[in-house]
Design a protein around this motif. Sequence first.
Motif, PDB file in Angstrom:
ATOM      1  N   ASP A  99       0.868  -1.255  -0.118  1.00 60.09           N
ATOM      2  CA  ASP A  99       0.055  -0.151  -0.149  1.00 60.09           C
ATOM      3  C   ASP A  99       0.751   1.371   0.011  1.00 60.09           C
ATOM      4  OD1 ASP A  99       0.102  -1.594   2.536  1.00 60.09           O
ATOM      5  OD2 ASP A  99      -0.183   0.415   3.641  1.00 60.09           O
ATOM      6  N   GLY A 100       2.074   1.331   0.648  1.00 61.70           N
ATOM      7  CA  GLY A 100       2.721   2.359   0.680  1.00 61.70           C
ATOM      8  C   GLY A 100       3.537   2.730  -0.733  1.00 61.70           C
ATOM      9  N   ASP A 101       4.049   1.576  -1.180  1.00 57.45           N
ATOM     10  CA  ASP A 101       4.381   1.626  -2.666  1.00 57.45           C
ATOM     11  C   ASP A 101       3.706   2.170  -3.616  1.00 57.45           C
ATOM     12  OD1 ASP A 101       6.735   0.238  -3.624  1.00 57.45           O
ATOM     13  OD2 ASP A 101       6.098  -1.617  -3.322  1.00 57.45           O
ATOM     14  N   ALA A 102       2.337   1.754  -3.418  1.00 57.52           N
ATOM     15  CA  ALA A 102       1.469   2.121  -4.540  1.00 57.52           C
ATOM     16  C   ALA A 102       0.852   3.577  -4.390  1.00 57.52           C
ATOM     17  CB  ALA A 102       0.334   0.987  -4.606  1.00 57.52           C
ATOM     18  N   ILE A 103       0.569   3.844  -3.106  1.00 58.91           N
ATOM     19  CA  ILE A 103      -0.283   4.937  -2.903  1.00 58.91           C
ATOM     20  C   ILE A 103       0.271   6.104  -2.007  1.00 58.91           C
ATOM     21  CG2 ILE A 103      -1.586   4.259  -1.020  1.00 58.91           C
ATOM     22  CD1 ILE A 103      -3.272   5.666  -4.210  1.00 58.91           C
ATOM     23  N   ALA A 104       1.499   5.754  -1.528  1.00 59.16           N
ATOM     24  CA  ALA A 104       2.401   6.829  -1.041  1.00 59.16           C
ATOM     25  C   ALA A 104       3.366   7.288  -2.192  1.00 59.16           C
ATOM     26  CB  ALA A 104       2.921   6.320   0.360  1.00 59.16           C
ATOM     27  N   ILE A 105       4.609   7.177  -1.856  1.00 56.10           N
ATOM     28  CA  ILE A 105       5.667   7.374  -2.760  1.00 56.10           C
ATOM     29  C   ILE A 105       5.107   7.074  -4.245  1.00 56.10           C
ATOM     30  CG2 ILE A 105       6.795   5.038  -2.567  1.00 56.10           C
ATOM     31  CD1 ILE A 105       9.270   6.787  -2.614  1.00 56.10           C
ATOM     32  N   CYS A 137       2.885   4.045   9.901  1.00 55.02           N
ATOM     33  CA  CYS A 137       1.299   4.501   9.658  1.00 55.02           C
ATOM     34  C   CYS A 137       1.430   4.656   8.300  1.00 55.02           C
ATOM     35  CB  CYS A 137       0.917   6.132  10.105  1.00 55.02           C
ATOM     36  SG  CYS A 137      -0.687   6.322   9.889  1.00 55.02           S
ATOM     37  N   SER A 138       0.292   4.043   7.343  1.00 57.21           N
ATOM     38  CA  SER A 138       0.569   4.210   5.900  1.00 57.21           C
ATOM     39  C   SER A 138      -0.632   5.147   5.481  1.00 57.21           C
ATOM     40  CB  SER A 138       0.535   2.467   5.451  1.00 57.21           C
ATOM     41  OG  SER A 138      -0.753   2.437   4.536  1.00 57.21           O
ATOM     42  N   PRO A 139      -0.699   5.340   4.080  1.00 52.76           N
ATOM     43  CA  PRO A 139      -1.773   6.079   3.620  1.00 52.76           C
ATOM     44  C   PRO A 139      -3.241   5.508   3.747  1.00 52.76           C
ATOM     45  CG  PRO A 139       0.104   6.221   2.235  1.00 52.76           C
ATOM     46  CD  PRO A 139       0.266   4.824   3.157  1.00 52.76           C
ATOM     47  N   THR A 140      -3.131   3.967   3.998  1.00 56.05           N
ATOM     48  CA  THR A 140      -4.366   3.263   4.096  1.00 56.05           C
ATOM     49  C   THR A 140      -4.765   2.988   5.492  1.00 56.05           C
ATOM     50  OG1 THR A 140      -3.079   1.381   3.813  1.00 56.05           O
ATOM     51  CG2 THR A 140      -4.298   2.531   1.808  1.00 56.05           C
ATOM     52  N   THR A 141      -3.918   3.505   6.591  1.00 51.58           N
ATOM     53  CA  THR A 141      -4.123   3.214   7.917  1.00 51.58           C
ATOM     54  C   THR A 141      -5.390   3.879   8.213  1.00 51.58           C
ATOM     55  OG1 THR A 141      -1.955   3.007   8.300  1.00 51.58           O
ATOM     56  CG2 THR A 141      -3.110   3.374  10.134  1.00 51.58           C
ATOM     57  N   ALA A 142      -6.171   3.420   9.097  1.00 48.57           N
ATOM     58  CA  ALA A 142      -7.438   3.839   9.297  1.00 48.57           C
ATOM     59  C   ALA A 142      -7.197   5.088  10.250  1.00 48.57           C
ATOM     60  CB  ALA A 142      -8.402   2.977  10.108  1.00 48.57           C
ATOM     61  N   HIS A 143      -8.386   6.027  10.457  1.00 41.47           N
ATOM     62  CA  HIS A 143      -8.055   7.292  10.961  1.00 41.47           C
ATOM     63  C   HIS A 143      -8.060   6.961  12.656  1.00 41.47           C
ATOM     64  CE1 HIS A 143      -9.780  10.982  13.594  1.00 41.47           C
ATOM     65  NE2 HIS A 143      -8.956  11.472  12.620  1.00 41.47           N
ATOM     66  N   GLY A 144      -7.081   7.679  13.565  1.00 44.15           N
ATOM     67  CA  GLY A 144      -7.324   7.228  14.711  1.00 44.15           C
ATOM     68  C   GLY A 144      -6.299   6.090  15.300  1.00 44.15           C
ATOM     69  N   THR A 145      -5.941   5.370  14.057  1.00 44.61           N
ATOM     70  CA  THR A 145      -5.048   3.951  14.542  1.00 44.61           C
ATOM     71  C   THR A 145      -3.602   4.637  15.224  1.00 44.61           C
ATOM     72  OG1 THR A 145      -6.029   2.887  12.824  1.00 44.61           O
ATOM     73  CG2 THR A 145      -4.123   1.884  13.585  1.00 44.61           C
ATOM     74  N   SER A 157      -7.033  10.025   7.294  1.00 39.38           N
ATOM     75  CA  SER A 157      -7.860   9.210   7.116  1.00 39.38           C
ATOM     76  C   SER A 157      -7.615   8.443   5.917  1.00 39.38           C
ATOM     77  CB  SER A 157      -9.513   9.740   6.931  1.00 39.38           C
ATOM     78  OG  SER A 157      -9.159  10.706   5.844  1.00 39.38           O
ATOM     79  N   ALA A 158      -7.978   7.318   5.831  1.00 40.24           N
ATOM     80  CA  ALA A 158      -7.239   6.332   4.599  1.00 40.24           C
ATOM     81  C   ALA A 158      -7.812   6.816   3.179  1.00 40.24           C
ATOM     82  CB  ALA A 158      -7.632   4.953   5.143  1.00 40.24           C
ATOM     83  N   PHE A 159      -6.763   6.454   2.345  1.00 47.02           N
ATOM     84  CA  PHE A 159      -7.073   6.399   1.049  1.00 47.02           C
ATOM     85  C   PHE A 159      -8.150   5.221   0.596  1.00 47.02           C
ATOM     86  CE2 PHE A 159      -5.694   9.136  -2.098  1.00 47.02           C
ATOM     87  CZ  PHE A 159      -4.311   9.473  -1.938  1.00 47.02           C
ATOM     88  N   ASP A 160      -9.016   5.385  -0.509  1.00 50.00           N
ATOM     89  CA  ASP A 160      -9.594   3.973  -0.889  1.00 50.00           C
ATOM     90  C   ASP A 160      -8.898   3.833  -2.245  1.00 50.00           C
ATOM     91  OD1 ASP A 160     -11.186   2.513  -2.344  1.00 50.00           O
ATOM     92  OD2 ASP A 160     -12.978   2.918  -1.455  1.00 50.00           O
ATOM     93  N   ILE A 161      -7.871   3.136  -2.387  1.00 54.62           N
ATOM     94  CA  ILE A 161      -7.018   2.870  -3.282  1.00 54.62           C
ATOM     95  C   ILE A 161      -7.673   2.604  -4.742  1.00 54.62           C
ATOM     96  CG2 ILE A 161      -4.999   1.416  -4.329  1.00 54.62           C
ATOM     97  CD1 ILE A 161      -3.906   1.055  -1.696  1.00 54.62           C
TER      98      ILE A 161
END
Lengths: 275, 72, 374
Positions: A99-105, A137-145, A157-161
Amino acid sequence: MKHKEHLIRKYLRPSKKMPTIWCAGCGIGIFMHALVRAIDRAGYGKDDVVMVSGSGCSSRIPIYLDFNTLHTTHGRALTFATGIKLAKPRLKVITIMGDGDAIAIGGNHLIHAAKRNIEIAAFVINNQVYGMTGGQCSPTTAHGTRTTSSPYGNLESAFDISRVVEAAGAAMVGRATVYHTPLLDRLIDMALHKKGFALVEVIAQCVTYSGRWLGLTSPADMMQWQRDNCVRVERAQGLSEEELAGKIVIGVLTNRERPTYNDEYRKLFAEVSKI
Amino acid sequence: MKKIEIYQAWCKKCGICIAFCPQQVLEAGSLSYPIAAHPEKCTGCNLCELRCPDCAITVYEDEEELDGNPSA
Amino acid sequence: METLLLEGNEACVRGALAAGCRFYAGYPITPSTEIMEMMARELPKVGGMFIQMEDESASLGAVMGASLAGLKAMPATSGPGFSVMQEHIGFASMAEVPCVIAHVMRGGPSTGLPTQPSQADVMQAAWGTHGDHPIIVLAASSAYETYELTIKAFNLAERYRTPVILLSDAVVAHTREAVTLVQADMEIEERPQPTVSPEEFLAYGDPGNGVPPMPPFGEGYRYHVTGLCHDVRGFPTTRSDEVDFLLRRLLSKISRDSDRLQWFDCWHENSETMVIAYGCVARAALRAVREARDKGLDVGLMKLKVLWPFMSTTVSNVLENCRRVLVPEMNFGQVSREVERVNQGRCEIFTLNKVDGTAITPPEIVRKLEEMHP
């Protein structure tokens, strides 16, 4: 009746030692097995498959498999895959990202590959954490986690990839969890045979660096969470926003025909040769 | 009756197969490796093989004859 | 042999196509964009592939993908884009993926002076990406040289399986001049291919000259390519003996062959004063040397075409036979540092560092030469 060899042995590289490096109960192994089953069903020759991965736990998949394999820089797998697919269109190009690979960097490359609709089967293994580096924490980690890099709770809050990639123009987008393995198998089949950019988001568990923080202390607990928090896309259409809150919609999210970059370039060749 | 073969060299005892077997055929045996405690209840649905993260389970239809563990 | 009116950027494309480049991936950036535009027009005509990517990292990523699939491939860029490419230049060095990067230098740092020249990215070309890594840096000073060095850059990339940076600058790139494309004598090299069966093939073994054969993806040799330290089979390793073997092989495969990378031109080489220059400054220096000689100064010129690995022995020989050296550059002194390193105090080193965004002119060099003379 003779002894039955496990299918994976047909595709494992002989010189690569097993068992795999992933933690006990990690969802990545389930996806690898599913991917190999789908490739076997598709009947591709090993020489015709190129498997490109980014950087992270999921990027170790190609190392085990007897294809043309390429382990690239974090977030950039799709750029290499684009070059390969353009240079040699007959190759079946499969890209595996976290998820970091694809939607973060790698987000910029993801949306452009989707917009370009280049013929690549892309798989994002989304475990909502940076596992390899120890649970950030990753871009798909839920809010508050809480994670090691959001010790007071995730502010974002999380991305919906899947919806991002659908909006960018991918021909096919599907989502499944590793618990819903039969569905995952079907989505991988579709992605492998789809003309254009096909992406499957694979919700998977990271037991070591995510489960423990979420109080889900075993792989089974995490997969149980997947079972209890998913809604099939067919049923989701009838549900309200509130009913869908916190739920993951799984199934085929979009499946359409769009001009692929490869076809457009073939037309270009035909035009140019007339000049 | 179906036969479930666990390849212990690759099994990491993650417990996924045990937890999700629809018929509770599998249980943690010695050294907590999974074993087919109730093979007669196995329906051959293959979910354990499909969900094993380490490809360590092979399900045999109607007791295909077993000649020992596969090569290491 | 046809004579054409070409600017540097066009000459680069002609050289690339002549060398067999059939893949371009790039991103618009002044002053290199004409290279991309011409590639977009020309590549489809020769069955080549062109794609404009979303950024420079993606561009070099796609180039490496095409190279792994068997094509000669390149991007072109300038300062800011070159900085974005650095991580992938490191991958190309580590995984030994042949590629050429045309880098047209402009005023820096940062956004700097997009349409004006500088030479301030030389050390970035050599050291920009992290870690000790093999790389070759060439510098062109005219449209013809851009054409010639692009062909040679591809040959070196294929011969050593390495990224090769071809430095140009805003002046050379955009100066249109008559160019005779002498290509007949230039041999085109291809990357080494395996001579053993796939079963015996070691993707990253040392066949003797330090350069492993490189079969393209999809042709029967299924191997693993990674940016991680890897063993001779290409699989990741952290074993210190394997890591040491890999890095020493990577670094030595070019340095051991340095006698084949001594490309330079010399005028009046045993003069009392020598000017050492490269890129567009070398042209001003040639004019200045001629004028200075007319004024009775004993001065000569050495024009460097290879900037990295630095031509230590060749430069040292020149330093041996002169009393003082002038290194005019459009930066605060980058190649001059190498000259000083090689000089070991033998002769006096002078620098002329012009950093105002305009090219160094012949009168400026002549004035400096006169000042230098006792």
